[in-house]
Design a protein around this motif. Structure first.
Motif, PDB file in Angstrom:
ATOM      1  N   GLY A 167     -14.670   7.879   2.757  1.00  0.00           N
ATOM      2  CA  GLY A 167     -15.250   6.861   1.880  1.00  0.00           C
ATOM      3  C   GLY A 167     -14.296   6.370   0.811  1.00  0.00           C
ATOM      4  O   GLY A 167     -13.275   7.002   0.516  1.00  0.00           O
ATOM      5  N   PHE A 168     -14.660   5.250   0.245  1.00  0.00           N
ATOM      6  CA  PHE A 168     -13.815   4.575  -0.728  1.00  0.00           C
ATOM      7  C   PHE A 168     -13.629   5.391  -2.014  1.00  0.00           C
ATOM      8  O   PHE A 168     -12.569   5.382  -2.624  1.00  0.00           O
ATOM      9  CB  PHE A 168     -14.417   3.197  -1.047  1.00  0.00           C
ATOM     10  N   GLU A 169     -14.680   6.153  -2.397  1.00  0.00           N
ATOM     11  CA  GLU A 169     -14.595   6.944  -3.644  1.00  0.00           C
ATOM     12  C   GLU A 169     -13.481   7.981  -3.522  1.00  0.00           C
ATOM     13  O   GLU A 169     -12.814   8.310  -4.495  1.00  0.00           O
ATOM     14  CB  GLU A 169     -15.912   7.680  -3.930  1.00  0.00           C
ATOM     15  N   MET A 170     -13.301   8.509  -2.316  1.00  0.00           N
ATOM     16  CA  MET A 170     -12.260   9.518  -2.104  1.00  0.00           C
ATOM     17  C   MET A 170     -10.873   8.889  -2.253  1.00  0.00           C
ATOM     18  O   MET A 170      -9.975   9.507  -2.831  1.00  0.00           O
ATOM     19  CB  MET A 170     -12.426  10.154  -0.719  1.00  0.00           C
ATOM     20  N   VAL A 171     -10.706   7.651  -1.762  1.00  0.00           N
ATOM     21  CA  VAL A 171      -9.424   6.950  -1.915  1.00  0.00           C
ATOM     22  C   VAL A 171      -9.124   6.818  -3.415  1.00  0.00           C
ATOM     23  O   VAL A 171      -8.037   7.160  -3.883  1.00  0.00           O
ATOM     24  CB  VAL A 171      -9.476   5.540  -1.264  1.00  0.00           C
ATOM     25  N   ASP A 172     -10.115   6.381  -4.159  1.00  0.00           N
ATOM     26  CA  ASP A 172      -9.993   6.220  -5.608  1.00  0.00           C
ATOM     27  C   ASP A 172      -9.642   7.540  -6.271  1.00  0.00           C
ATOM     28  O   ASP A 172      -8.755   7.608  -7.107  1.00  0.00           O
ATOM     29  CB  ASP A 172     -11.369   5.778  -6.138  1.00  0.00           C
ATOM     30  N   TYR A 173     -10.370   8.596  -5.867  1.00  0.00           N
ATOM     31  CA  TYR A 173     -10.181   9.909  -6.469  1.00  0.00           C
ATOM     32  C   TYR A 173      -8.754  10.417  -6.270  1.00  0.00           C
ATOM     33  O   TYR A 173      -8.107  10.861  -7.219  1.00  0.00           O
ATOM     34  CB  TYR A 173     -11.190  10.924  -5.897  1.00  0.00           C
ATOM     35  N   ILE A 174      -8.242  10.345  -5.020  1.00  0.00           N
ATOM     36  CA  ILE A 174      -6.910  10.922  -4.792  1.00  0.00           C
ATOM     37  C   ILE A 174      -5.820  10.093  -5.480  1.00  0.00           C
ATOM     38  O   ILE A 174      -4.832  10.642  -5.954  1.00  0.00           O
ATOM     39  CB  ILE A 174      -6.584  11.171  -3.286  1.00  0.00           C
ATOM     40  N   ILE A 175      -6.035   8.784  -5.601  1.00  0.00           N
ATOM     41  CA  ILE A 175      -5.048   7.952  -6.305  1.00  0.00           C
ATOM     42  C   ILE A 175      -5.084   8.273  -7.804  1.00  0.00           C
ATOM     43  O   ILE A 175      -4.054   8.484  -8.441  1.00  0.00           O
ATOM     44  CB  ILE A 175      -5.300   6.443  -6.049  1.00  0.00           C
ATOM     45  N   GLU A 176      -6.301   8.389  -8.336  1.00  0.00           N
ATOM     46  CA  GLU A 176      -6.448   8.664  -9.770  1.00  0.00           C
ATOM     47  C   GLU A 176      -5.936  10.041 -10.150  1.00  0.00           C
ATOM     48  O   GLU A 176      -5.397  10.237 -11.228  1.00  0.00           O
ATOM     49  CB  GLU A 176      -7.920   8.509 -10.202  1.00  0.00           C
ATOM     50  N   SER A 177      -6.083  11.034  -9.263  1.00  0.00           N
ATOM     51  CA  SER A 177      -5.639  12.396  -9.607  1.00  0.00           C
ATOM     52  C   SER A 177      -4.142  12.591  -9.420  1.00  0.00           C
ATOM     53  O   SER A 177      -3.613  13.617  -9.813  1.00  0.00           O
ATOM     54  CB  SER A 177      -6.372  13.478  -8.798  1.00  0.00           C
ATOM     55  N   SER A 178      -3.472  11.634  -8.785  1.00  0.00           N
ATOM     56  CA  SER A 178      -2.029  11.772  -8.562  1.00  0.00           C
ATOM     57  C   SER A 178      -1.254  10.994  -9.613  1.00  0.00           C
ATOM     58  O   SER A 178      -1.775  10.048 -10.201  1.00  0.00           O
ATOM     59  CB  SER A 178      -1.664  11.248  -7.166  1.00  0.00           C
ATOM     60  N   ASP A 179      -0.004  11.433  -9.806  1.00  0.00           N
ATOM     61  CA  ASP A 179       0.852  10.744 -10.759  1.00  0.00           C
ATOM     62  C   ASP A 179       1.784   9.844  -9.935  1.00  0.00           C
ATOM     63  O   ASP A 179       2.811  10.299  -9.440  1.00  0.00           O
ATOM     64  CB  ASP A 179       1.639  11.804 -11.548  1.00  0.00           C
ATOM     65  N   LEU A 180       1.387   8.592  -9.736  1.00  0.00           N
ATOM     66  CA  LEU A 180       2.088   7.724  -8.791  1.00  0.00           C
ATOM     67  C   LEU A 180       2.832   6.595  -9.487  1.00  0.00           C
ATOM     68  O   LEU A 180       2.221   5.806 -10.223  1.00  0.00           O
ATOM     69  CB  LEU A 180       1.086   7.105  -7.796  1.00  0.00           C
ATOM     70  N   LYS A 181       4.131   6.527  -9.206  1.00  0.00           N
ATOM     71  CA  LYS A 181       4.930   5.436  -9.764  1.00  0.00           C
ATOM     72  C   LYS A 181       4.399   4.086  -9.269  1.00  0.00           C
ATOM     73  O   LYS A 181       4.385   3.095  -9.987  1.00  0.00           O
ATOM     74  CB  LYS A 181       6.382   5.618  -9.306  1.00  0.00           C
ATOM     75  N   SER A 182       3.933   4.078  -8.008  1.00  0.00           N
ATOM     76  CA  SER A 182       3.419   2.838  -7.399  1.00  0.00           C
ATOM     77  C   SER A 182       2.025   2.488  -7.899  1.00  0.00           C
ATOM     78  O   SER A 182       1.518   1.415  -7.603  1.00  0.00           O
ATOM     79  CB  SER A 182       3.323   3.035  -5.893  1.00  0.00           C
ATOM     80  N   LYS A 183       1.385   3.424  -8.594  1.00  0.00           N
ATOM     81  CA  LYS A 183      -0.014   3.312  -9.027  1.00  0.00           C
ATOM     82  C   LYS A 183      -0.969   3.184  -7.831  1.00  0.00           C
ATOM     83  O   LYS A 183      -2.116   2.759  -7.974  1.00  0.00           O
ATOM     84  CB  LYS A 183      -0.231   2.098  -9.955  1.00  0.00           C
ATOM     85  N   GLY A 184      -0.463   3.504  -6.652  1.00  0.00           N
ATOM     86  CA  GLY A 184      -1.323   3.465  -5.465  1.00  0.00           C
ATOM     87  C   GLY A 184      -1.455   2.077  -4.866  1.00  0.00           C
ATOM     88  O   GLY A 184      -2.241   1.862  -3.955  1.00  0.00           O
ATOM     89  N   ALA A 185      -0.643   1.129  -5.381  1.00  0.00           N
ATOM     90  CA  ALA A 185      -0.699  -0.241  -4.848  1.00  0.00           C
ATOM     91  C   ALA A 185       0.402  -0.394  -3.790  1.00  0.00           C
ATOM     92  O   ALA A 185       1.508  -0.822  -4.104  1.00  0.00           O
ATOM     93  CB  ALA A 185      -0.517  -1.249  -5.975  1.00  0.00           C
ATOM     94  N   TYR A 186       0.084   0.001  -2.555  1.00  0.00           N
ATOM     95  CA  TYR A 186       1.096  -0.014  -1.497  1.00  0.00           C
ATOM     96  C   TYR A 186       1.011  -1.293  -0.675  1.00  0.00           C
ATOM     97  O   TYR A 186      -0.080  -1.791  -0.398  1.00  0.00           O
ATOM     98  CB  TYR A 186       0.890   1.185  -0.557  1.00  0.00           C
ATOM     99  N   THR A 187       2.187  -1.780  -0.251  1.00  0.00           N
ATOM    100  CA  THR A 187       2.195  -2.873   0.732  1.00  0.00           C
ATOM    101  C   THR A 187       2.865  -2.313   1.977  1.00  0.00           C
ATOM    102  O   THR A 187       3.734  -1.445   1.887  1.00  0.00           O
ATOM    103  CB  THR A 187       2.983  -4.109   0.250  1.00  0.00           C
ATOM    104  N   SER A 188       2.452  -2.823   3.143  1.00  0.00           N
ATOM    105  CA  SER A 188       2.933  -2.234   4.392  1.00  0.00           C
ATOM    106  C   SER A 188       4.452  -2.343   4.544  1.00  0.00           C
ATOM    107  O   SER A 188       5.070  -1.519   5.194  1.00  0.00           O
ATOM    108  CB  SER A 188       2.225  -2.865   5.588  1.00  0.00           C
ATOM    109  N   ILE A 189       5.065  -3.346   3.927  1.00  0.00           N
ATOM    110  CA  ILE A 189       6.515  -3.500   4.104  1.00  0.00           C
ATOM    111  C   ILE A 189       7.347  -2.832   3.002  1.00  0.00           C
ATOM    112  O   ILE A 189       8.566  -2.793   3.089  1.00  0.00           O
ATOM    113  CB  ILE A 189       6.932  -4.991   4.227  1.00  0.00           C
ATOM    114  N   GLY A 190       6.686  -2.305   1.971  1.00  0.00           N
ATOM    115  CA  GLY A 190       7.421  -1.651   0.882  1.00  0.00           C
ATOM    116  C   GLY A 190       7.951  -0.285   1.290  1.00  0.00           C
ATOM    117  O   GLY A 190       7.721   0.182   2.402  1.00  0.00           O
ATOM    118  N   THR A 191       8.675   0.355   0.389  1.00  0.00           N
ATOM    119  CA  THR A 191       9.155   1.722   0.610  1.00  0.00           C
ATOM    120  C   THR A 191       8.816   2.523  -0.642  1.00  0.00           C
ATOM    121  O   THR A 191       9.023   2.039  -1.763  1.00  0.00           O
ATOM    122  CB  THR A 191      10.684   1.725   0.839  1.00  0.00           C
TER     123      THR A 191
END
Ligand code: HEM
Length: 179
Positions: free
Chosen positions: A18-42
């Motif tokens: 579910g979508f809440e889990m996607v939100d949860y794992i992004i929010e609990s991680s310390d991500l430089k990308s902030k979880g905003a991934y594009t398929s062609i990025g690295t």
């Protein structure tokens, strides 16, 4: 690690948990990308490790199981995105034998910054293939899932036996028996 690996991963998490889990794992991680991934990025592989760790903690499913499940899911993407690669091979052994010297070589041409494993492949006989996986990312359960799905793709059965050559999973031997 390529963005497509992140976008497909989050798509699987959404489909299974579910979508809440996607939100949860992004929010609990310390991500430089902030979880905003594009398929062609690295993106940094460390981000994937954090996402998997948080998903594992929250669901109490072992990380290895989640990585294996993700390999099964990712294979479906490969089939859809690269049908012409599958068409070049008539059976699972010839497909698997060419991952190192042909398929991943092509991938590197398209994405020069791809982080790919190395495989040493040896055909023992017409029913047995040995693949040794080397990668500092230790995604051997991802590899195991792709091997299994390759057989399903060609409507064949196999037994895969895994032997850890290094405890940390950076070197793993697969014995693949075609039945
Ligand atoms: C159509 C066939 C295939 C294509 C197009 C393909 C492409 C890719 C791509 C784009 C990545 C991500 C690279 C990155 O994030 O920088 C990847 C990673 C990986 N591939 Fe493949 N692949 C194919 C088949 C296979 C098969 C059959 C195996 C297993 C025998 C395999 C094993 C892996 C593994 C284990 C990784 C994760 C990275 C690592 O362990 O270091 N691939 N592949």
């Amino acid at each position: 690690m390529k963005g497509i690996v992140f976008t497909e991963f989050l798509e699987m998490v959404q489909a299974k948990f579910g979508f809440e889990m996607v939100d949860y794992i992004i929010e609990s991680s310390d991500l430089k990308s902030k979880g905003a991934y594009t398929s062609i990025g690295t993106y940094d592989f460390g981000e994937m490790l954090q996402l998997i760790s948080h998903l594992s903690q929250k669901t109490t499913i072992p990380k290895e199981t989640l990585i294996f499940e993700y390999g099964l899911y990712f294979f479906n993407y490969l089939e859809k995105a690269y049908p012409y690669i599958f068409e070049q091979y008539q059976d699972p052994f010839s497909f698997l034998k060419s991952v190192e010297n042909h398929i991943h070589v092509q991938v590197r041409k398209i994405y020069p910054d791809a982080e790919l494993p190395t495989f040493d492949v040896k055909e023992i006989n017409s029913n047995q293939l040995e693949m040794i996986y080397y990668s500092k990312r230790a995604l051997y359960k991802f590899a195991e899932a792709l091997i299994q799905k390759t057989f399903e793709h060609y409507h064949k059965n196999c037994t895969v036996t895994l032997q850890m050559l290094k405890k940390d999973g950076t070197e793993v031997k697969f014995e693949i028996d075609h039945d």
